[in-house]
Design an enzyme around this catalytic site. Structure first.
Site, PDB file in Angstrom:
ATOM      1  N   GLY A 264     -46.818  -8.112 -29.661  1.00  0.00           N
ATOM      2  CA  GLY A 264     -46.505  -8.467 -28.276  1.00  0.00           C
ATOM      3  C   GLY A 264     -45.351  -9.442 -28.193  1.00  0.00           C
ATOM      4  O   GLY A 264     -44.369  -9.211 -27.490  1.00  0.00           O
ATOM      5  N   ALA A 265     -45.459 -10.534 -28.938  1.00  0.00           N
ATOM      6  CA  ALA A 265     -44.442 -11.574 -28.854  1.00  0.00           C
ATOM      7  C   ALA A 265     -44.654 -12.568 -29.980  1.00  0.00           C
ATOM      8  O   ALA A 265     -45.693 -12.554 -30.626  1.00  0.00           O
ATOM      9  CB  ALA A 265     -44.532 -12.296 -27.509  1.00  0.00           C
ATOM     10  N   MET A 266     -43.654 -13.426 -30.172  1.00  0.00           N
ATOM     11  CA  MET A 266     -43.706 -14.361 -31.289  1.00  0.00           C
ATOM     12  C   MET A 266     -43.234 -15.740 -30.870  1.00  0.00           C
ATOM     13  O   MET A 266     -42.190 -15.890 -30.236  1.00  0.00           O
ATOM     14  CB  MET A 266     -42.836 -13.797 -32.426  1.00  0.00           C
ATOM     15  CG  MET A 266     -42.808 -14.652 -33.660  1.00  0.00           C
ATOM     16  SD  MET A 266     -44.472 -14.801 -34.386  1.00  0.00           S
ATOM     17  CE  MET A 266     -44.343 -16.453 -35.068  1.00  0.00           C
ATOM     18  N   ASN A 268     -41.818 -18.346 -32.271  1.00  0.00           N
ATOM     19  CA  ASN A 268     -40.817 -19.108 -33.033  1.00  0.00           C
ATOM     20  C   ASN A 268     -40.402 -20.374 -32.276  1.00  0.00           C
ATOM     21  O   ASN A 268     -40.191 -20.327 -31.072  1.00  0.00           O
ATOM     22  CB  ASN A 268     -39.560 -18.264 -33.231  1.00  0.00           C
ATOM     23  CG  ASN A 268     -39.890 -16.854 -33.627  1.00  0.00           C
ATOM     24  OD1 ASN A 268     -40.535 -16.631 -34.636  1.00  0.00           O
ATOM     25  ND2 ASN A 268     -39.507 -15.891 -32.799  1.00  0.00           N
ATOM     26  N   GLU A 301     -47.475 -17.690 -25.823  1.00  0.00           N
ATOM     27  CA  GLU A 301     -46.422 -18.102 -26.774  1.00  0.00           C
ATOM     28  C   GLU A 301     -45.974 -19.525 -26.496  1.00  0.00           C
ATOM     29  O   GLU A 301     -45.730 -20.301 -27.416  1.00  0.00           O
ATOM     30  CB  GLU A 301     -45.230 -17.146 -26.732  1.00  0.00           C
ATOM     31  CG  GLU A 301     -45.566 -15.669 -26.948  1.00  0.00           C
ATOM     32  CD  GLU A 301     -46.446 -15.379 -28.151  1.00  0.00           C
ATOM     33  OE1 GLU A 301     -46.351 -16.106 -29.155  1.00  0.00           O
ATOM     34  OE2 GLU A 301     -47.259 -14.429 -28.077  1.00  0.00           O
ATOM     35  N   GLU A 323     -54.582 -18.853 -33.420  1.00  0.00           N
ATOM     36  CA  GLU A 323     -54.667 -17.716 -32.497  1.00  0.00           C
ATOM     37  C   GLU A 323     -55.917 -17.761 -31.604  1.00  0.00           C
ATOM     38  O   GLU A 323     -55.826 -17.539 -30.402  1.00  0.00           O
ATOM     39  CB  GLU A 323     -54.587 -16.394 -33.256  1.00  0.00           C
ATOM     40  CG  GLU A 323     -53.239 -16.159 -33.953  1.00  0.00           C
ATOM     41  CD  GLU A 323     -52.043 -16.220 -33.022  1.00  0.00           C
ATOM     42  OE1 GLU A 323     -52.216 -16.207 -31.783  1.00  0.00           O
ATOM     43  OE2 GLU A 323     -50.904 -16.300 -33.538  1.00  0.00           O
TER      44      GLU A 323
END
Ligand code: PHE
Ligand code: ZN
Length: 886
Positions: A264-266, A268, A301, A323
């Site tokens: 889905g997304a990260m 960073n 995120e 998570e």
């Protein structure tokens, strides 16, 4: 290929060397990319002479220097996965390594790769080793600088983590940018983006008055579709300050949307990279579900900045530390932005439909796994969703303030560190002086606990007793389990449906007060910790109806002795709205299972009029929230019912669910019709709870009507399709029409494609809708769609839509002739060559093959065996397929 190696939590060792600073220089090119890294290294124990082992995969080593001196062959060892310095200098030293990589050929989408012509990275979990040689593990935390050099025309935007400290032009049409991240981080949070992008800019002023520049980057034509993402980001920043006192810590926050992304997304550091499906939205192209997902994932995120980045994981076994906690935080955020009950219902449904089956199958693993072959395979609903339930239980036990105290202590103790699930537990416990008994078992025992409850009322003694017994089913590697600590929130309803005041409970030989500030309470949390245990409520003056596990206070399967009439009573009266929904679901599950038995014995199916009546009263109750009604009149999914059967029978479950839907549609036709009439959208699309709820209810009613063999209803759906002014309504109408084969079905699907062919995200919906179809023989249609010009096996979103969608069809994936299994088997092998992570996700659809009848078992097993025997199988697919067969 080496034999895949299993890695164990119990083998964790601190690294022999730490890294202090990391300077990266990227020279991005079309043919090759050069990565120069300069790392300052120091030993964990002074005077250590241990070898330094660096990870590296698919890298071409150009040169390696220690303290400025080039190493010759023989000074180091290189194998397919490592670069080893057998005897590095003692004390602190610098290590310089130049490598060559080819992002343009990287279809795995981990490491540095290209998406639509732009460069981007994905390093979690172990992708950094595909960029340069490094100790690729999260307990190596260092300060990074990153210099990016690239063609100025092709890649006008150059981004990395932290602050931009320098930029300029170079000879040969090139330019460069230097980024510096002041925070120490593990390499999985490193990111780089270079390409033709434009941004939507905004600012957020933190509560301490700092101005943060916010930028959301996409190709120029998509910038107008980032308004909702920006709104979500600002809302998330504000919420984290309000609820957890957590402020953003840099002056810039970037989000980049890319079309090719495995997940889905990260998160960073300061450069979140998103699957564009979770950024881009406009009322015409995105549905309410998309809007809600964007809100949740942008939040998720962003929240990782504290729960994940500032405090990270010691090793990948601890993944749920970040998570589970961050999912819990995003769930709470979405609840506060919309309806708490509806959000809870959606989350619990997800748990039941996806996590419960995983917990009962060959891939079952604890929230903190004990071992893995490929970490990528453990980004699971267990680590994420069950992990979030574990965090939620702390809050249920400690209350809002106690939970906050625990969070505050967690950050106070561990900011800047890489820690474990025990550290989180200890912070919660110590901050509250709490007794958590054997709560830690939630991290180590897999399997969904089954809790049975029986109740009895003693009219003379004025007591009401609840007897609990619990059992955790065996899972791979864990044949015998210990009893768990299960918080069970309970209220007792009197005959008018009101909560009775609760003052004391007799338990374990003592009378315990449950009052708060000497006031009786209307709900209390029982701490169930033993295999068998009784709780007796005192001063109960009439036989109550218990409302058990309110708000779904623990991730368990509850089996109570409540009668149907008790359940109907709770459905009508429970002050806990979640349990009102739940009572309806329990009734529906019972009903569906008994009809499945009838179907299997070729008995005629009839629908209990009480059930119809119960749903009708919900549907027509003007005092209820409309989105709640939509959820309450939706039957449990096929997967959930199959999961409750001895031998899963997809045909029977599908037939029964379809029968009930049609029966409800015909008996409540006029109610559904007026629901549609009265809840049509106003012209303008608004993303807020009231409007979404109205659309949800209208579209649920429309879906029921669309199931009828009735041309008038098809006309109605067609009318809704034509007059829709937003994607939510348009797609709902399309779905209603596409339940039945025929000319209208074909025409409308063709029309939809023509309309949206230039928007790949909408085209994916079109793929998914057709793939999920339960019209028999659909596998042929899906095979055709594989060759559709808009399809591409290299794009994960397309695969998830078409292949993933197909695997969700009880009729076609599980077709008796094995055609669905055969199709998936073929695709998995093709995919594995391109993108092992995606192939691995797809092969998981086979994992529960033992749940079906013998002939299906044989067919699915054949496919798994064929996959296992393929040459050059990835470790990702190997792990899932071999564990499924074990
Ligand atoms: N860490 C990401 C999240 O927010 C998920 C992810 C894992 C993304 C691995 C990419 C690769 O949940
Ligand atoms: Zn996450």
């Amino acid at each position: 290929m080496d034999a895949p190696k299993e890695i164990f939590l119990k083998d964790y060792k601190s690294p022999d060397y730490y890294f202090d600073t990391v300077d990266l220089r990227f020279s991005l090119g079309e043919e090759k990319t050069i990565v120069a890294s300069k790392i300052t290294v120091f030993p964990r124990v002074e005077g250590s002479s241990a070898p330094l082992v660096l990870d590296g995969v698919d890298l071409k080593l150009i040169s390696i220097k220690v303290d400025g001196k080039e190493l010759k062959e023989g000074d180091y060892h290189l194998d397919l996965r490592h670069l080893i310095l057998p005897s590095p200098p003692q004390g602190k030293f610098t290590l310089e390594i130049d490598t060559e990589i080819q992002p343009q050929n990287n279809t795995s989408l981990e490491g540095l790769y290209k998406s639509s012509g732009n460069f981007c990275t994905q390093c979690e979990a172990e992708g950094f080793r595909k960029i340069t040689f490094y100790q690729d593990r999260p307990d190596i935390m260092a300060k990074y600088t990153c210099r990016i050099e690239a063609d100025k025309l092709l890649y006008p935007v150059l981004l990395s983590n932290g602050n931009l400290i320098e930029q300029g032009t170079l000879e040969g049409g090139k330019h460069y940018a230097v980024w510096e991240d002041p925070f120490k981080k593990p390499c999985y949070l490193f990111a780089l983006v270079a390409g033709q992008l434009e941004s939507r800019d905004d600012t957020f002023v933190t509560r301490s008055g700092r101005k943060v520049a916010l930028r959301i980057w996409t190709p120029a034509q998509d910038v107008p579709k980032t308004a909702h993402a920006m709104y979500s980001l600002k809302a998330a920043m504000k919420w984290d300050e309000d609820v957890f006192g957590l402020e953003y810590d840099l002056d810039l926050f970037n989000v980049v949307a890319v079309p090719d992304f495995n997940m889905g997304a990260m998160e960073n550091k300061s450069l979140n990279i998103f699957n564009s499906k979770l950024v881009l939205a406009s009322p015409e192209t995105a549905s309410d579900a998309d809007y809600a997902a964007i809100l949740g994932v942008i939040g998720h995120e962003y929240f990782h900045n504290w729960t994940g980045n500032r405090v990270t994981c010691r090793d990948w076994f601890q993944l749920s530390l970040k998570e589970g906690l961050t999912v819990f935080r995003d769930q709470e955020f979405s609840s506060d932005m919309g309806s708490r009950t509806v959000k809870r219902i959606a989350d619990v449904s997800k748990l039941r439909n996806y996590q419960f089956p995983q917990d009962a199958g060959p891939m079952a693993h604890p929230v903190r796994p004990h071992s893995y072959i490929k970490m990528d395979n453990f980004y699971t609903v267990t680590v994420y969703e069950k992990g979030a339930e574990v965090v939620r239980m702390y809050k249920t036990l400690l209350g809002t303030q106690g939970f906050r105290k625990g969070m505050d202590l967690y950050f106070k103790r561990h900011d800047g560190q890489a820690v474990t699930c025990e550290d989180f537990f200890a912070a919660m416990k110590d901050a509250n002086g709490a007794d958590f008994a054997n709560f830690l078992l939630w991290y180590s025992q897999a399997g969904t606990p089954v809790v049975k409850v029986t109740s009895s009322y003693n009219a003379e003694a004025h007591t009401f007793s609840l007897k609990f017994s619990q059992e955790v089913p065996p899972t791979p590697g864990q044949p015998v389990k210990e009893p768990m600590f299960i918080p069970v929130a309970v209220g007792l309803l009197d005959s008018s449906g009101k909560d009775m005041p609760l003052s004391s409970v007799y338990h374990d030989g003592t009378l315990q007060s449950v009052a708060s500030n000497n006031q009786p309470v209307l709900s209390t949390v029982l701490r169930v910790t033993k295999k068998e245990e009784e709780f007796v409520f005192c001063d109960i003056f009439e036989r109550p109806i218990p409302s058990l596990l309110r708000g779904y206070s623990a991730p368990i399967r509850l089996e109570s002795d409540l009668s149907d009439s008790d359940l109907f009573f709770l459905l009508a009266h429970d002050s806990d709205e979640f349990n009102r929904w739940e009572s309806g679901q329990v009734l529906a599950r019972k009903l569906m299972l008994s009809l499945v038995a009838d179907f299997q014995q070729s008995k005629p199916l009839t629908l209990n009029p009480k059930f119809v009546q119960g749903l009708k009263s919900i549907l027509c109750d003007p005092s209820l929230d409309k989105e709640f009604i939509a959820k309450a009149i939706t039957l449990p999914g096929e997967g959930e019912i199959m999961d409750m059967m001895e031998v899963a029978d997809p045909d029977a479950v599908y037939a029964v669910r379809t029968f009930i839907r049609k029966e409800l549609a015909s008996q409540l036709k006029s109610e559904f019709l007026s629901t549609v009439e009265n809840n049509r959208s106003s012209e303008e699309y608004v993303f807020d709870h009231t409007n979404m709820a109205r659309r949800a209810l209208k579209n649920t009613a429309l879906a029921y009507l669309g199931s009828l063999e009735d041309s008038e209803m098809t006309e109605l759906a067609l009318h809704e399709y034509k007059t829709a002014t937003n994607m939510t309504d348009q797609f709902a109408a399309l779905s209603a029409i596409s339940q039945k084969p025929g000319k209208t079905h074909d025409d409308v699907l063709a029309d939809f494609y023509t309309k949206w062919q230039h928007n790949y995200l909408v085209v994916n919906k079109w793929f998914a809708l057709q793939a999920m179809s339960n019209i028999p023989g659909n596998v042929e249609n899906v095979r055709k769609l594989l060759n559709h010009p808009a399809f591409d096996l290299r794009n994960p979103n397309k695969v998830y839509s078409l292949i993933g969608g197909f695997c969700g069809s009880p009729v076609n994936f599980h077709a008796k002739d094995g055609s669905g299994y055969k199709f998936l088997g073929e695709i998995v092998l093709q995919l594995d060559k391109l993108n092992p992570q995606v192939a691995s996700r797809m092969v998981s659809a086979f994992s529960r093959w033992r749940r079906f009848d013998e002939s299906r078992q044989t067919l699915a097993k054949q496919q798994l065996e064929t996959i296992m025997s393929a040459n050059g199988l990835s470790e990702n697919v190997f792990e899932i397929a071999s564990k499924s067969l074990a």
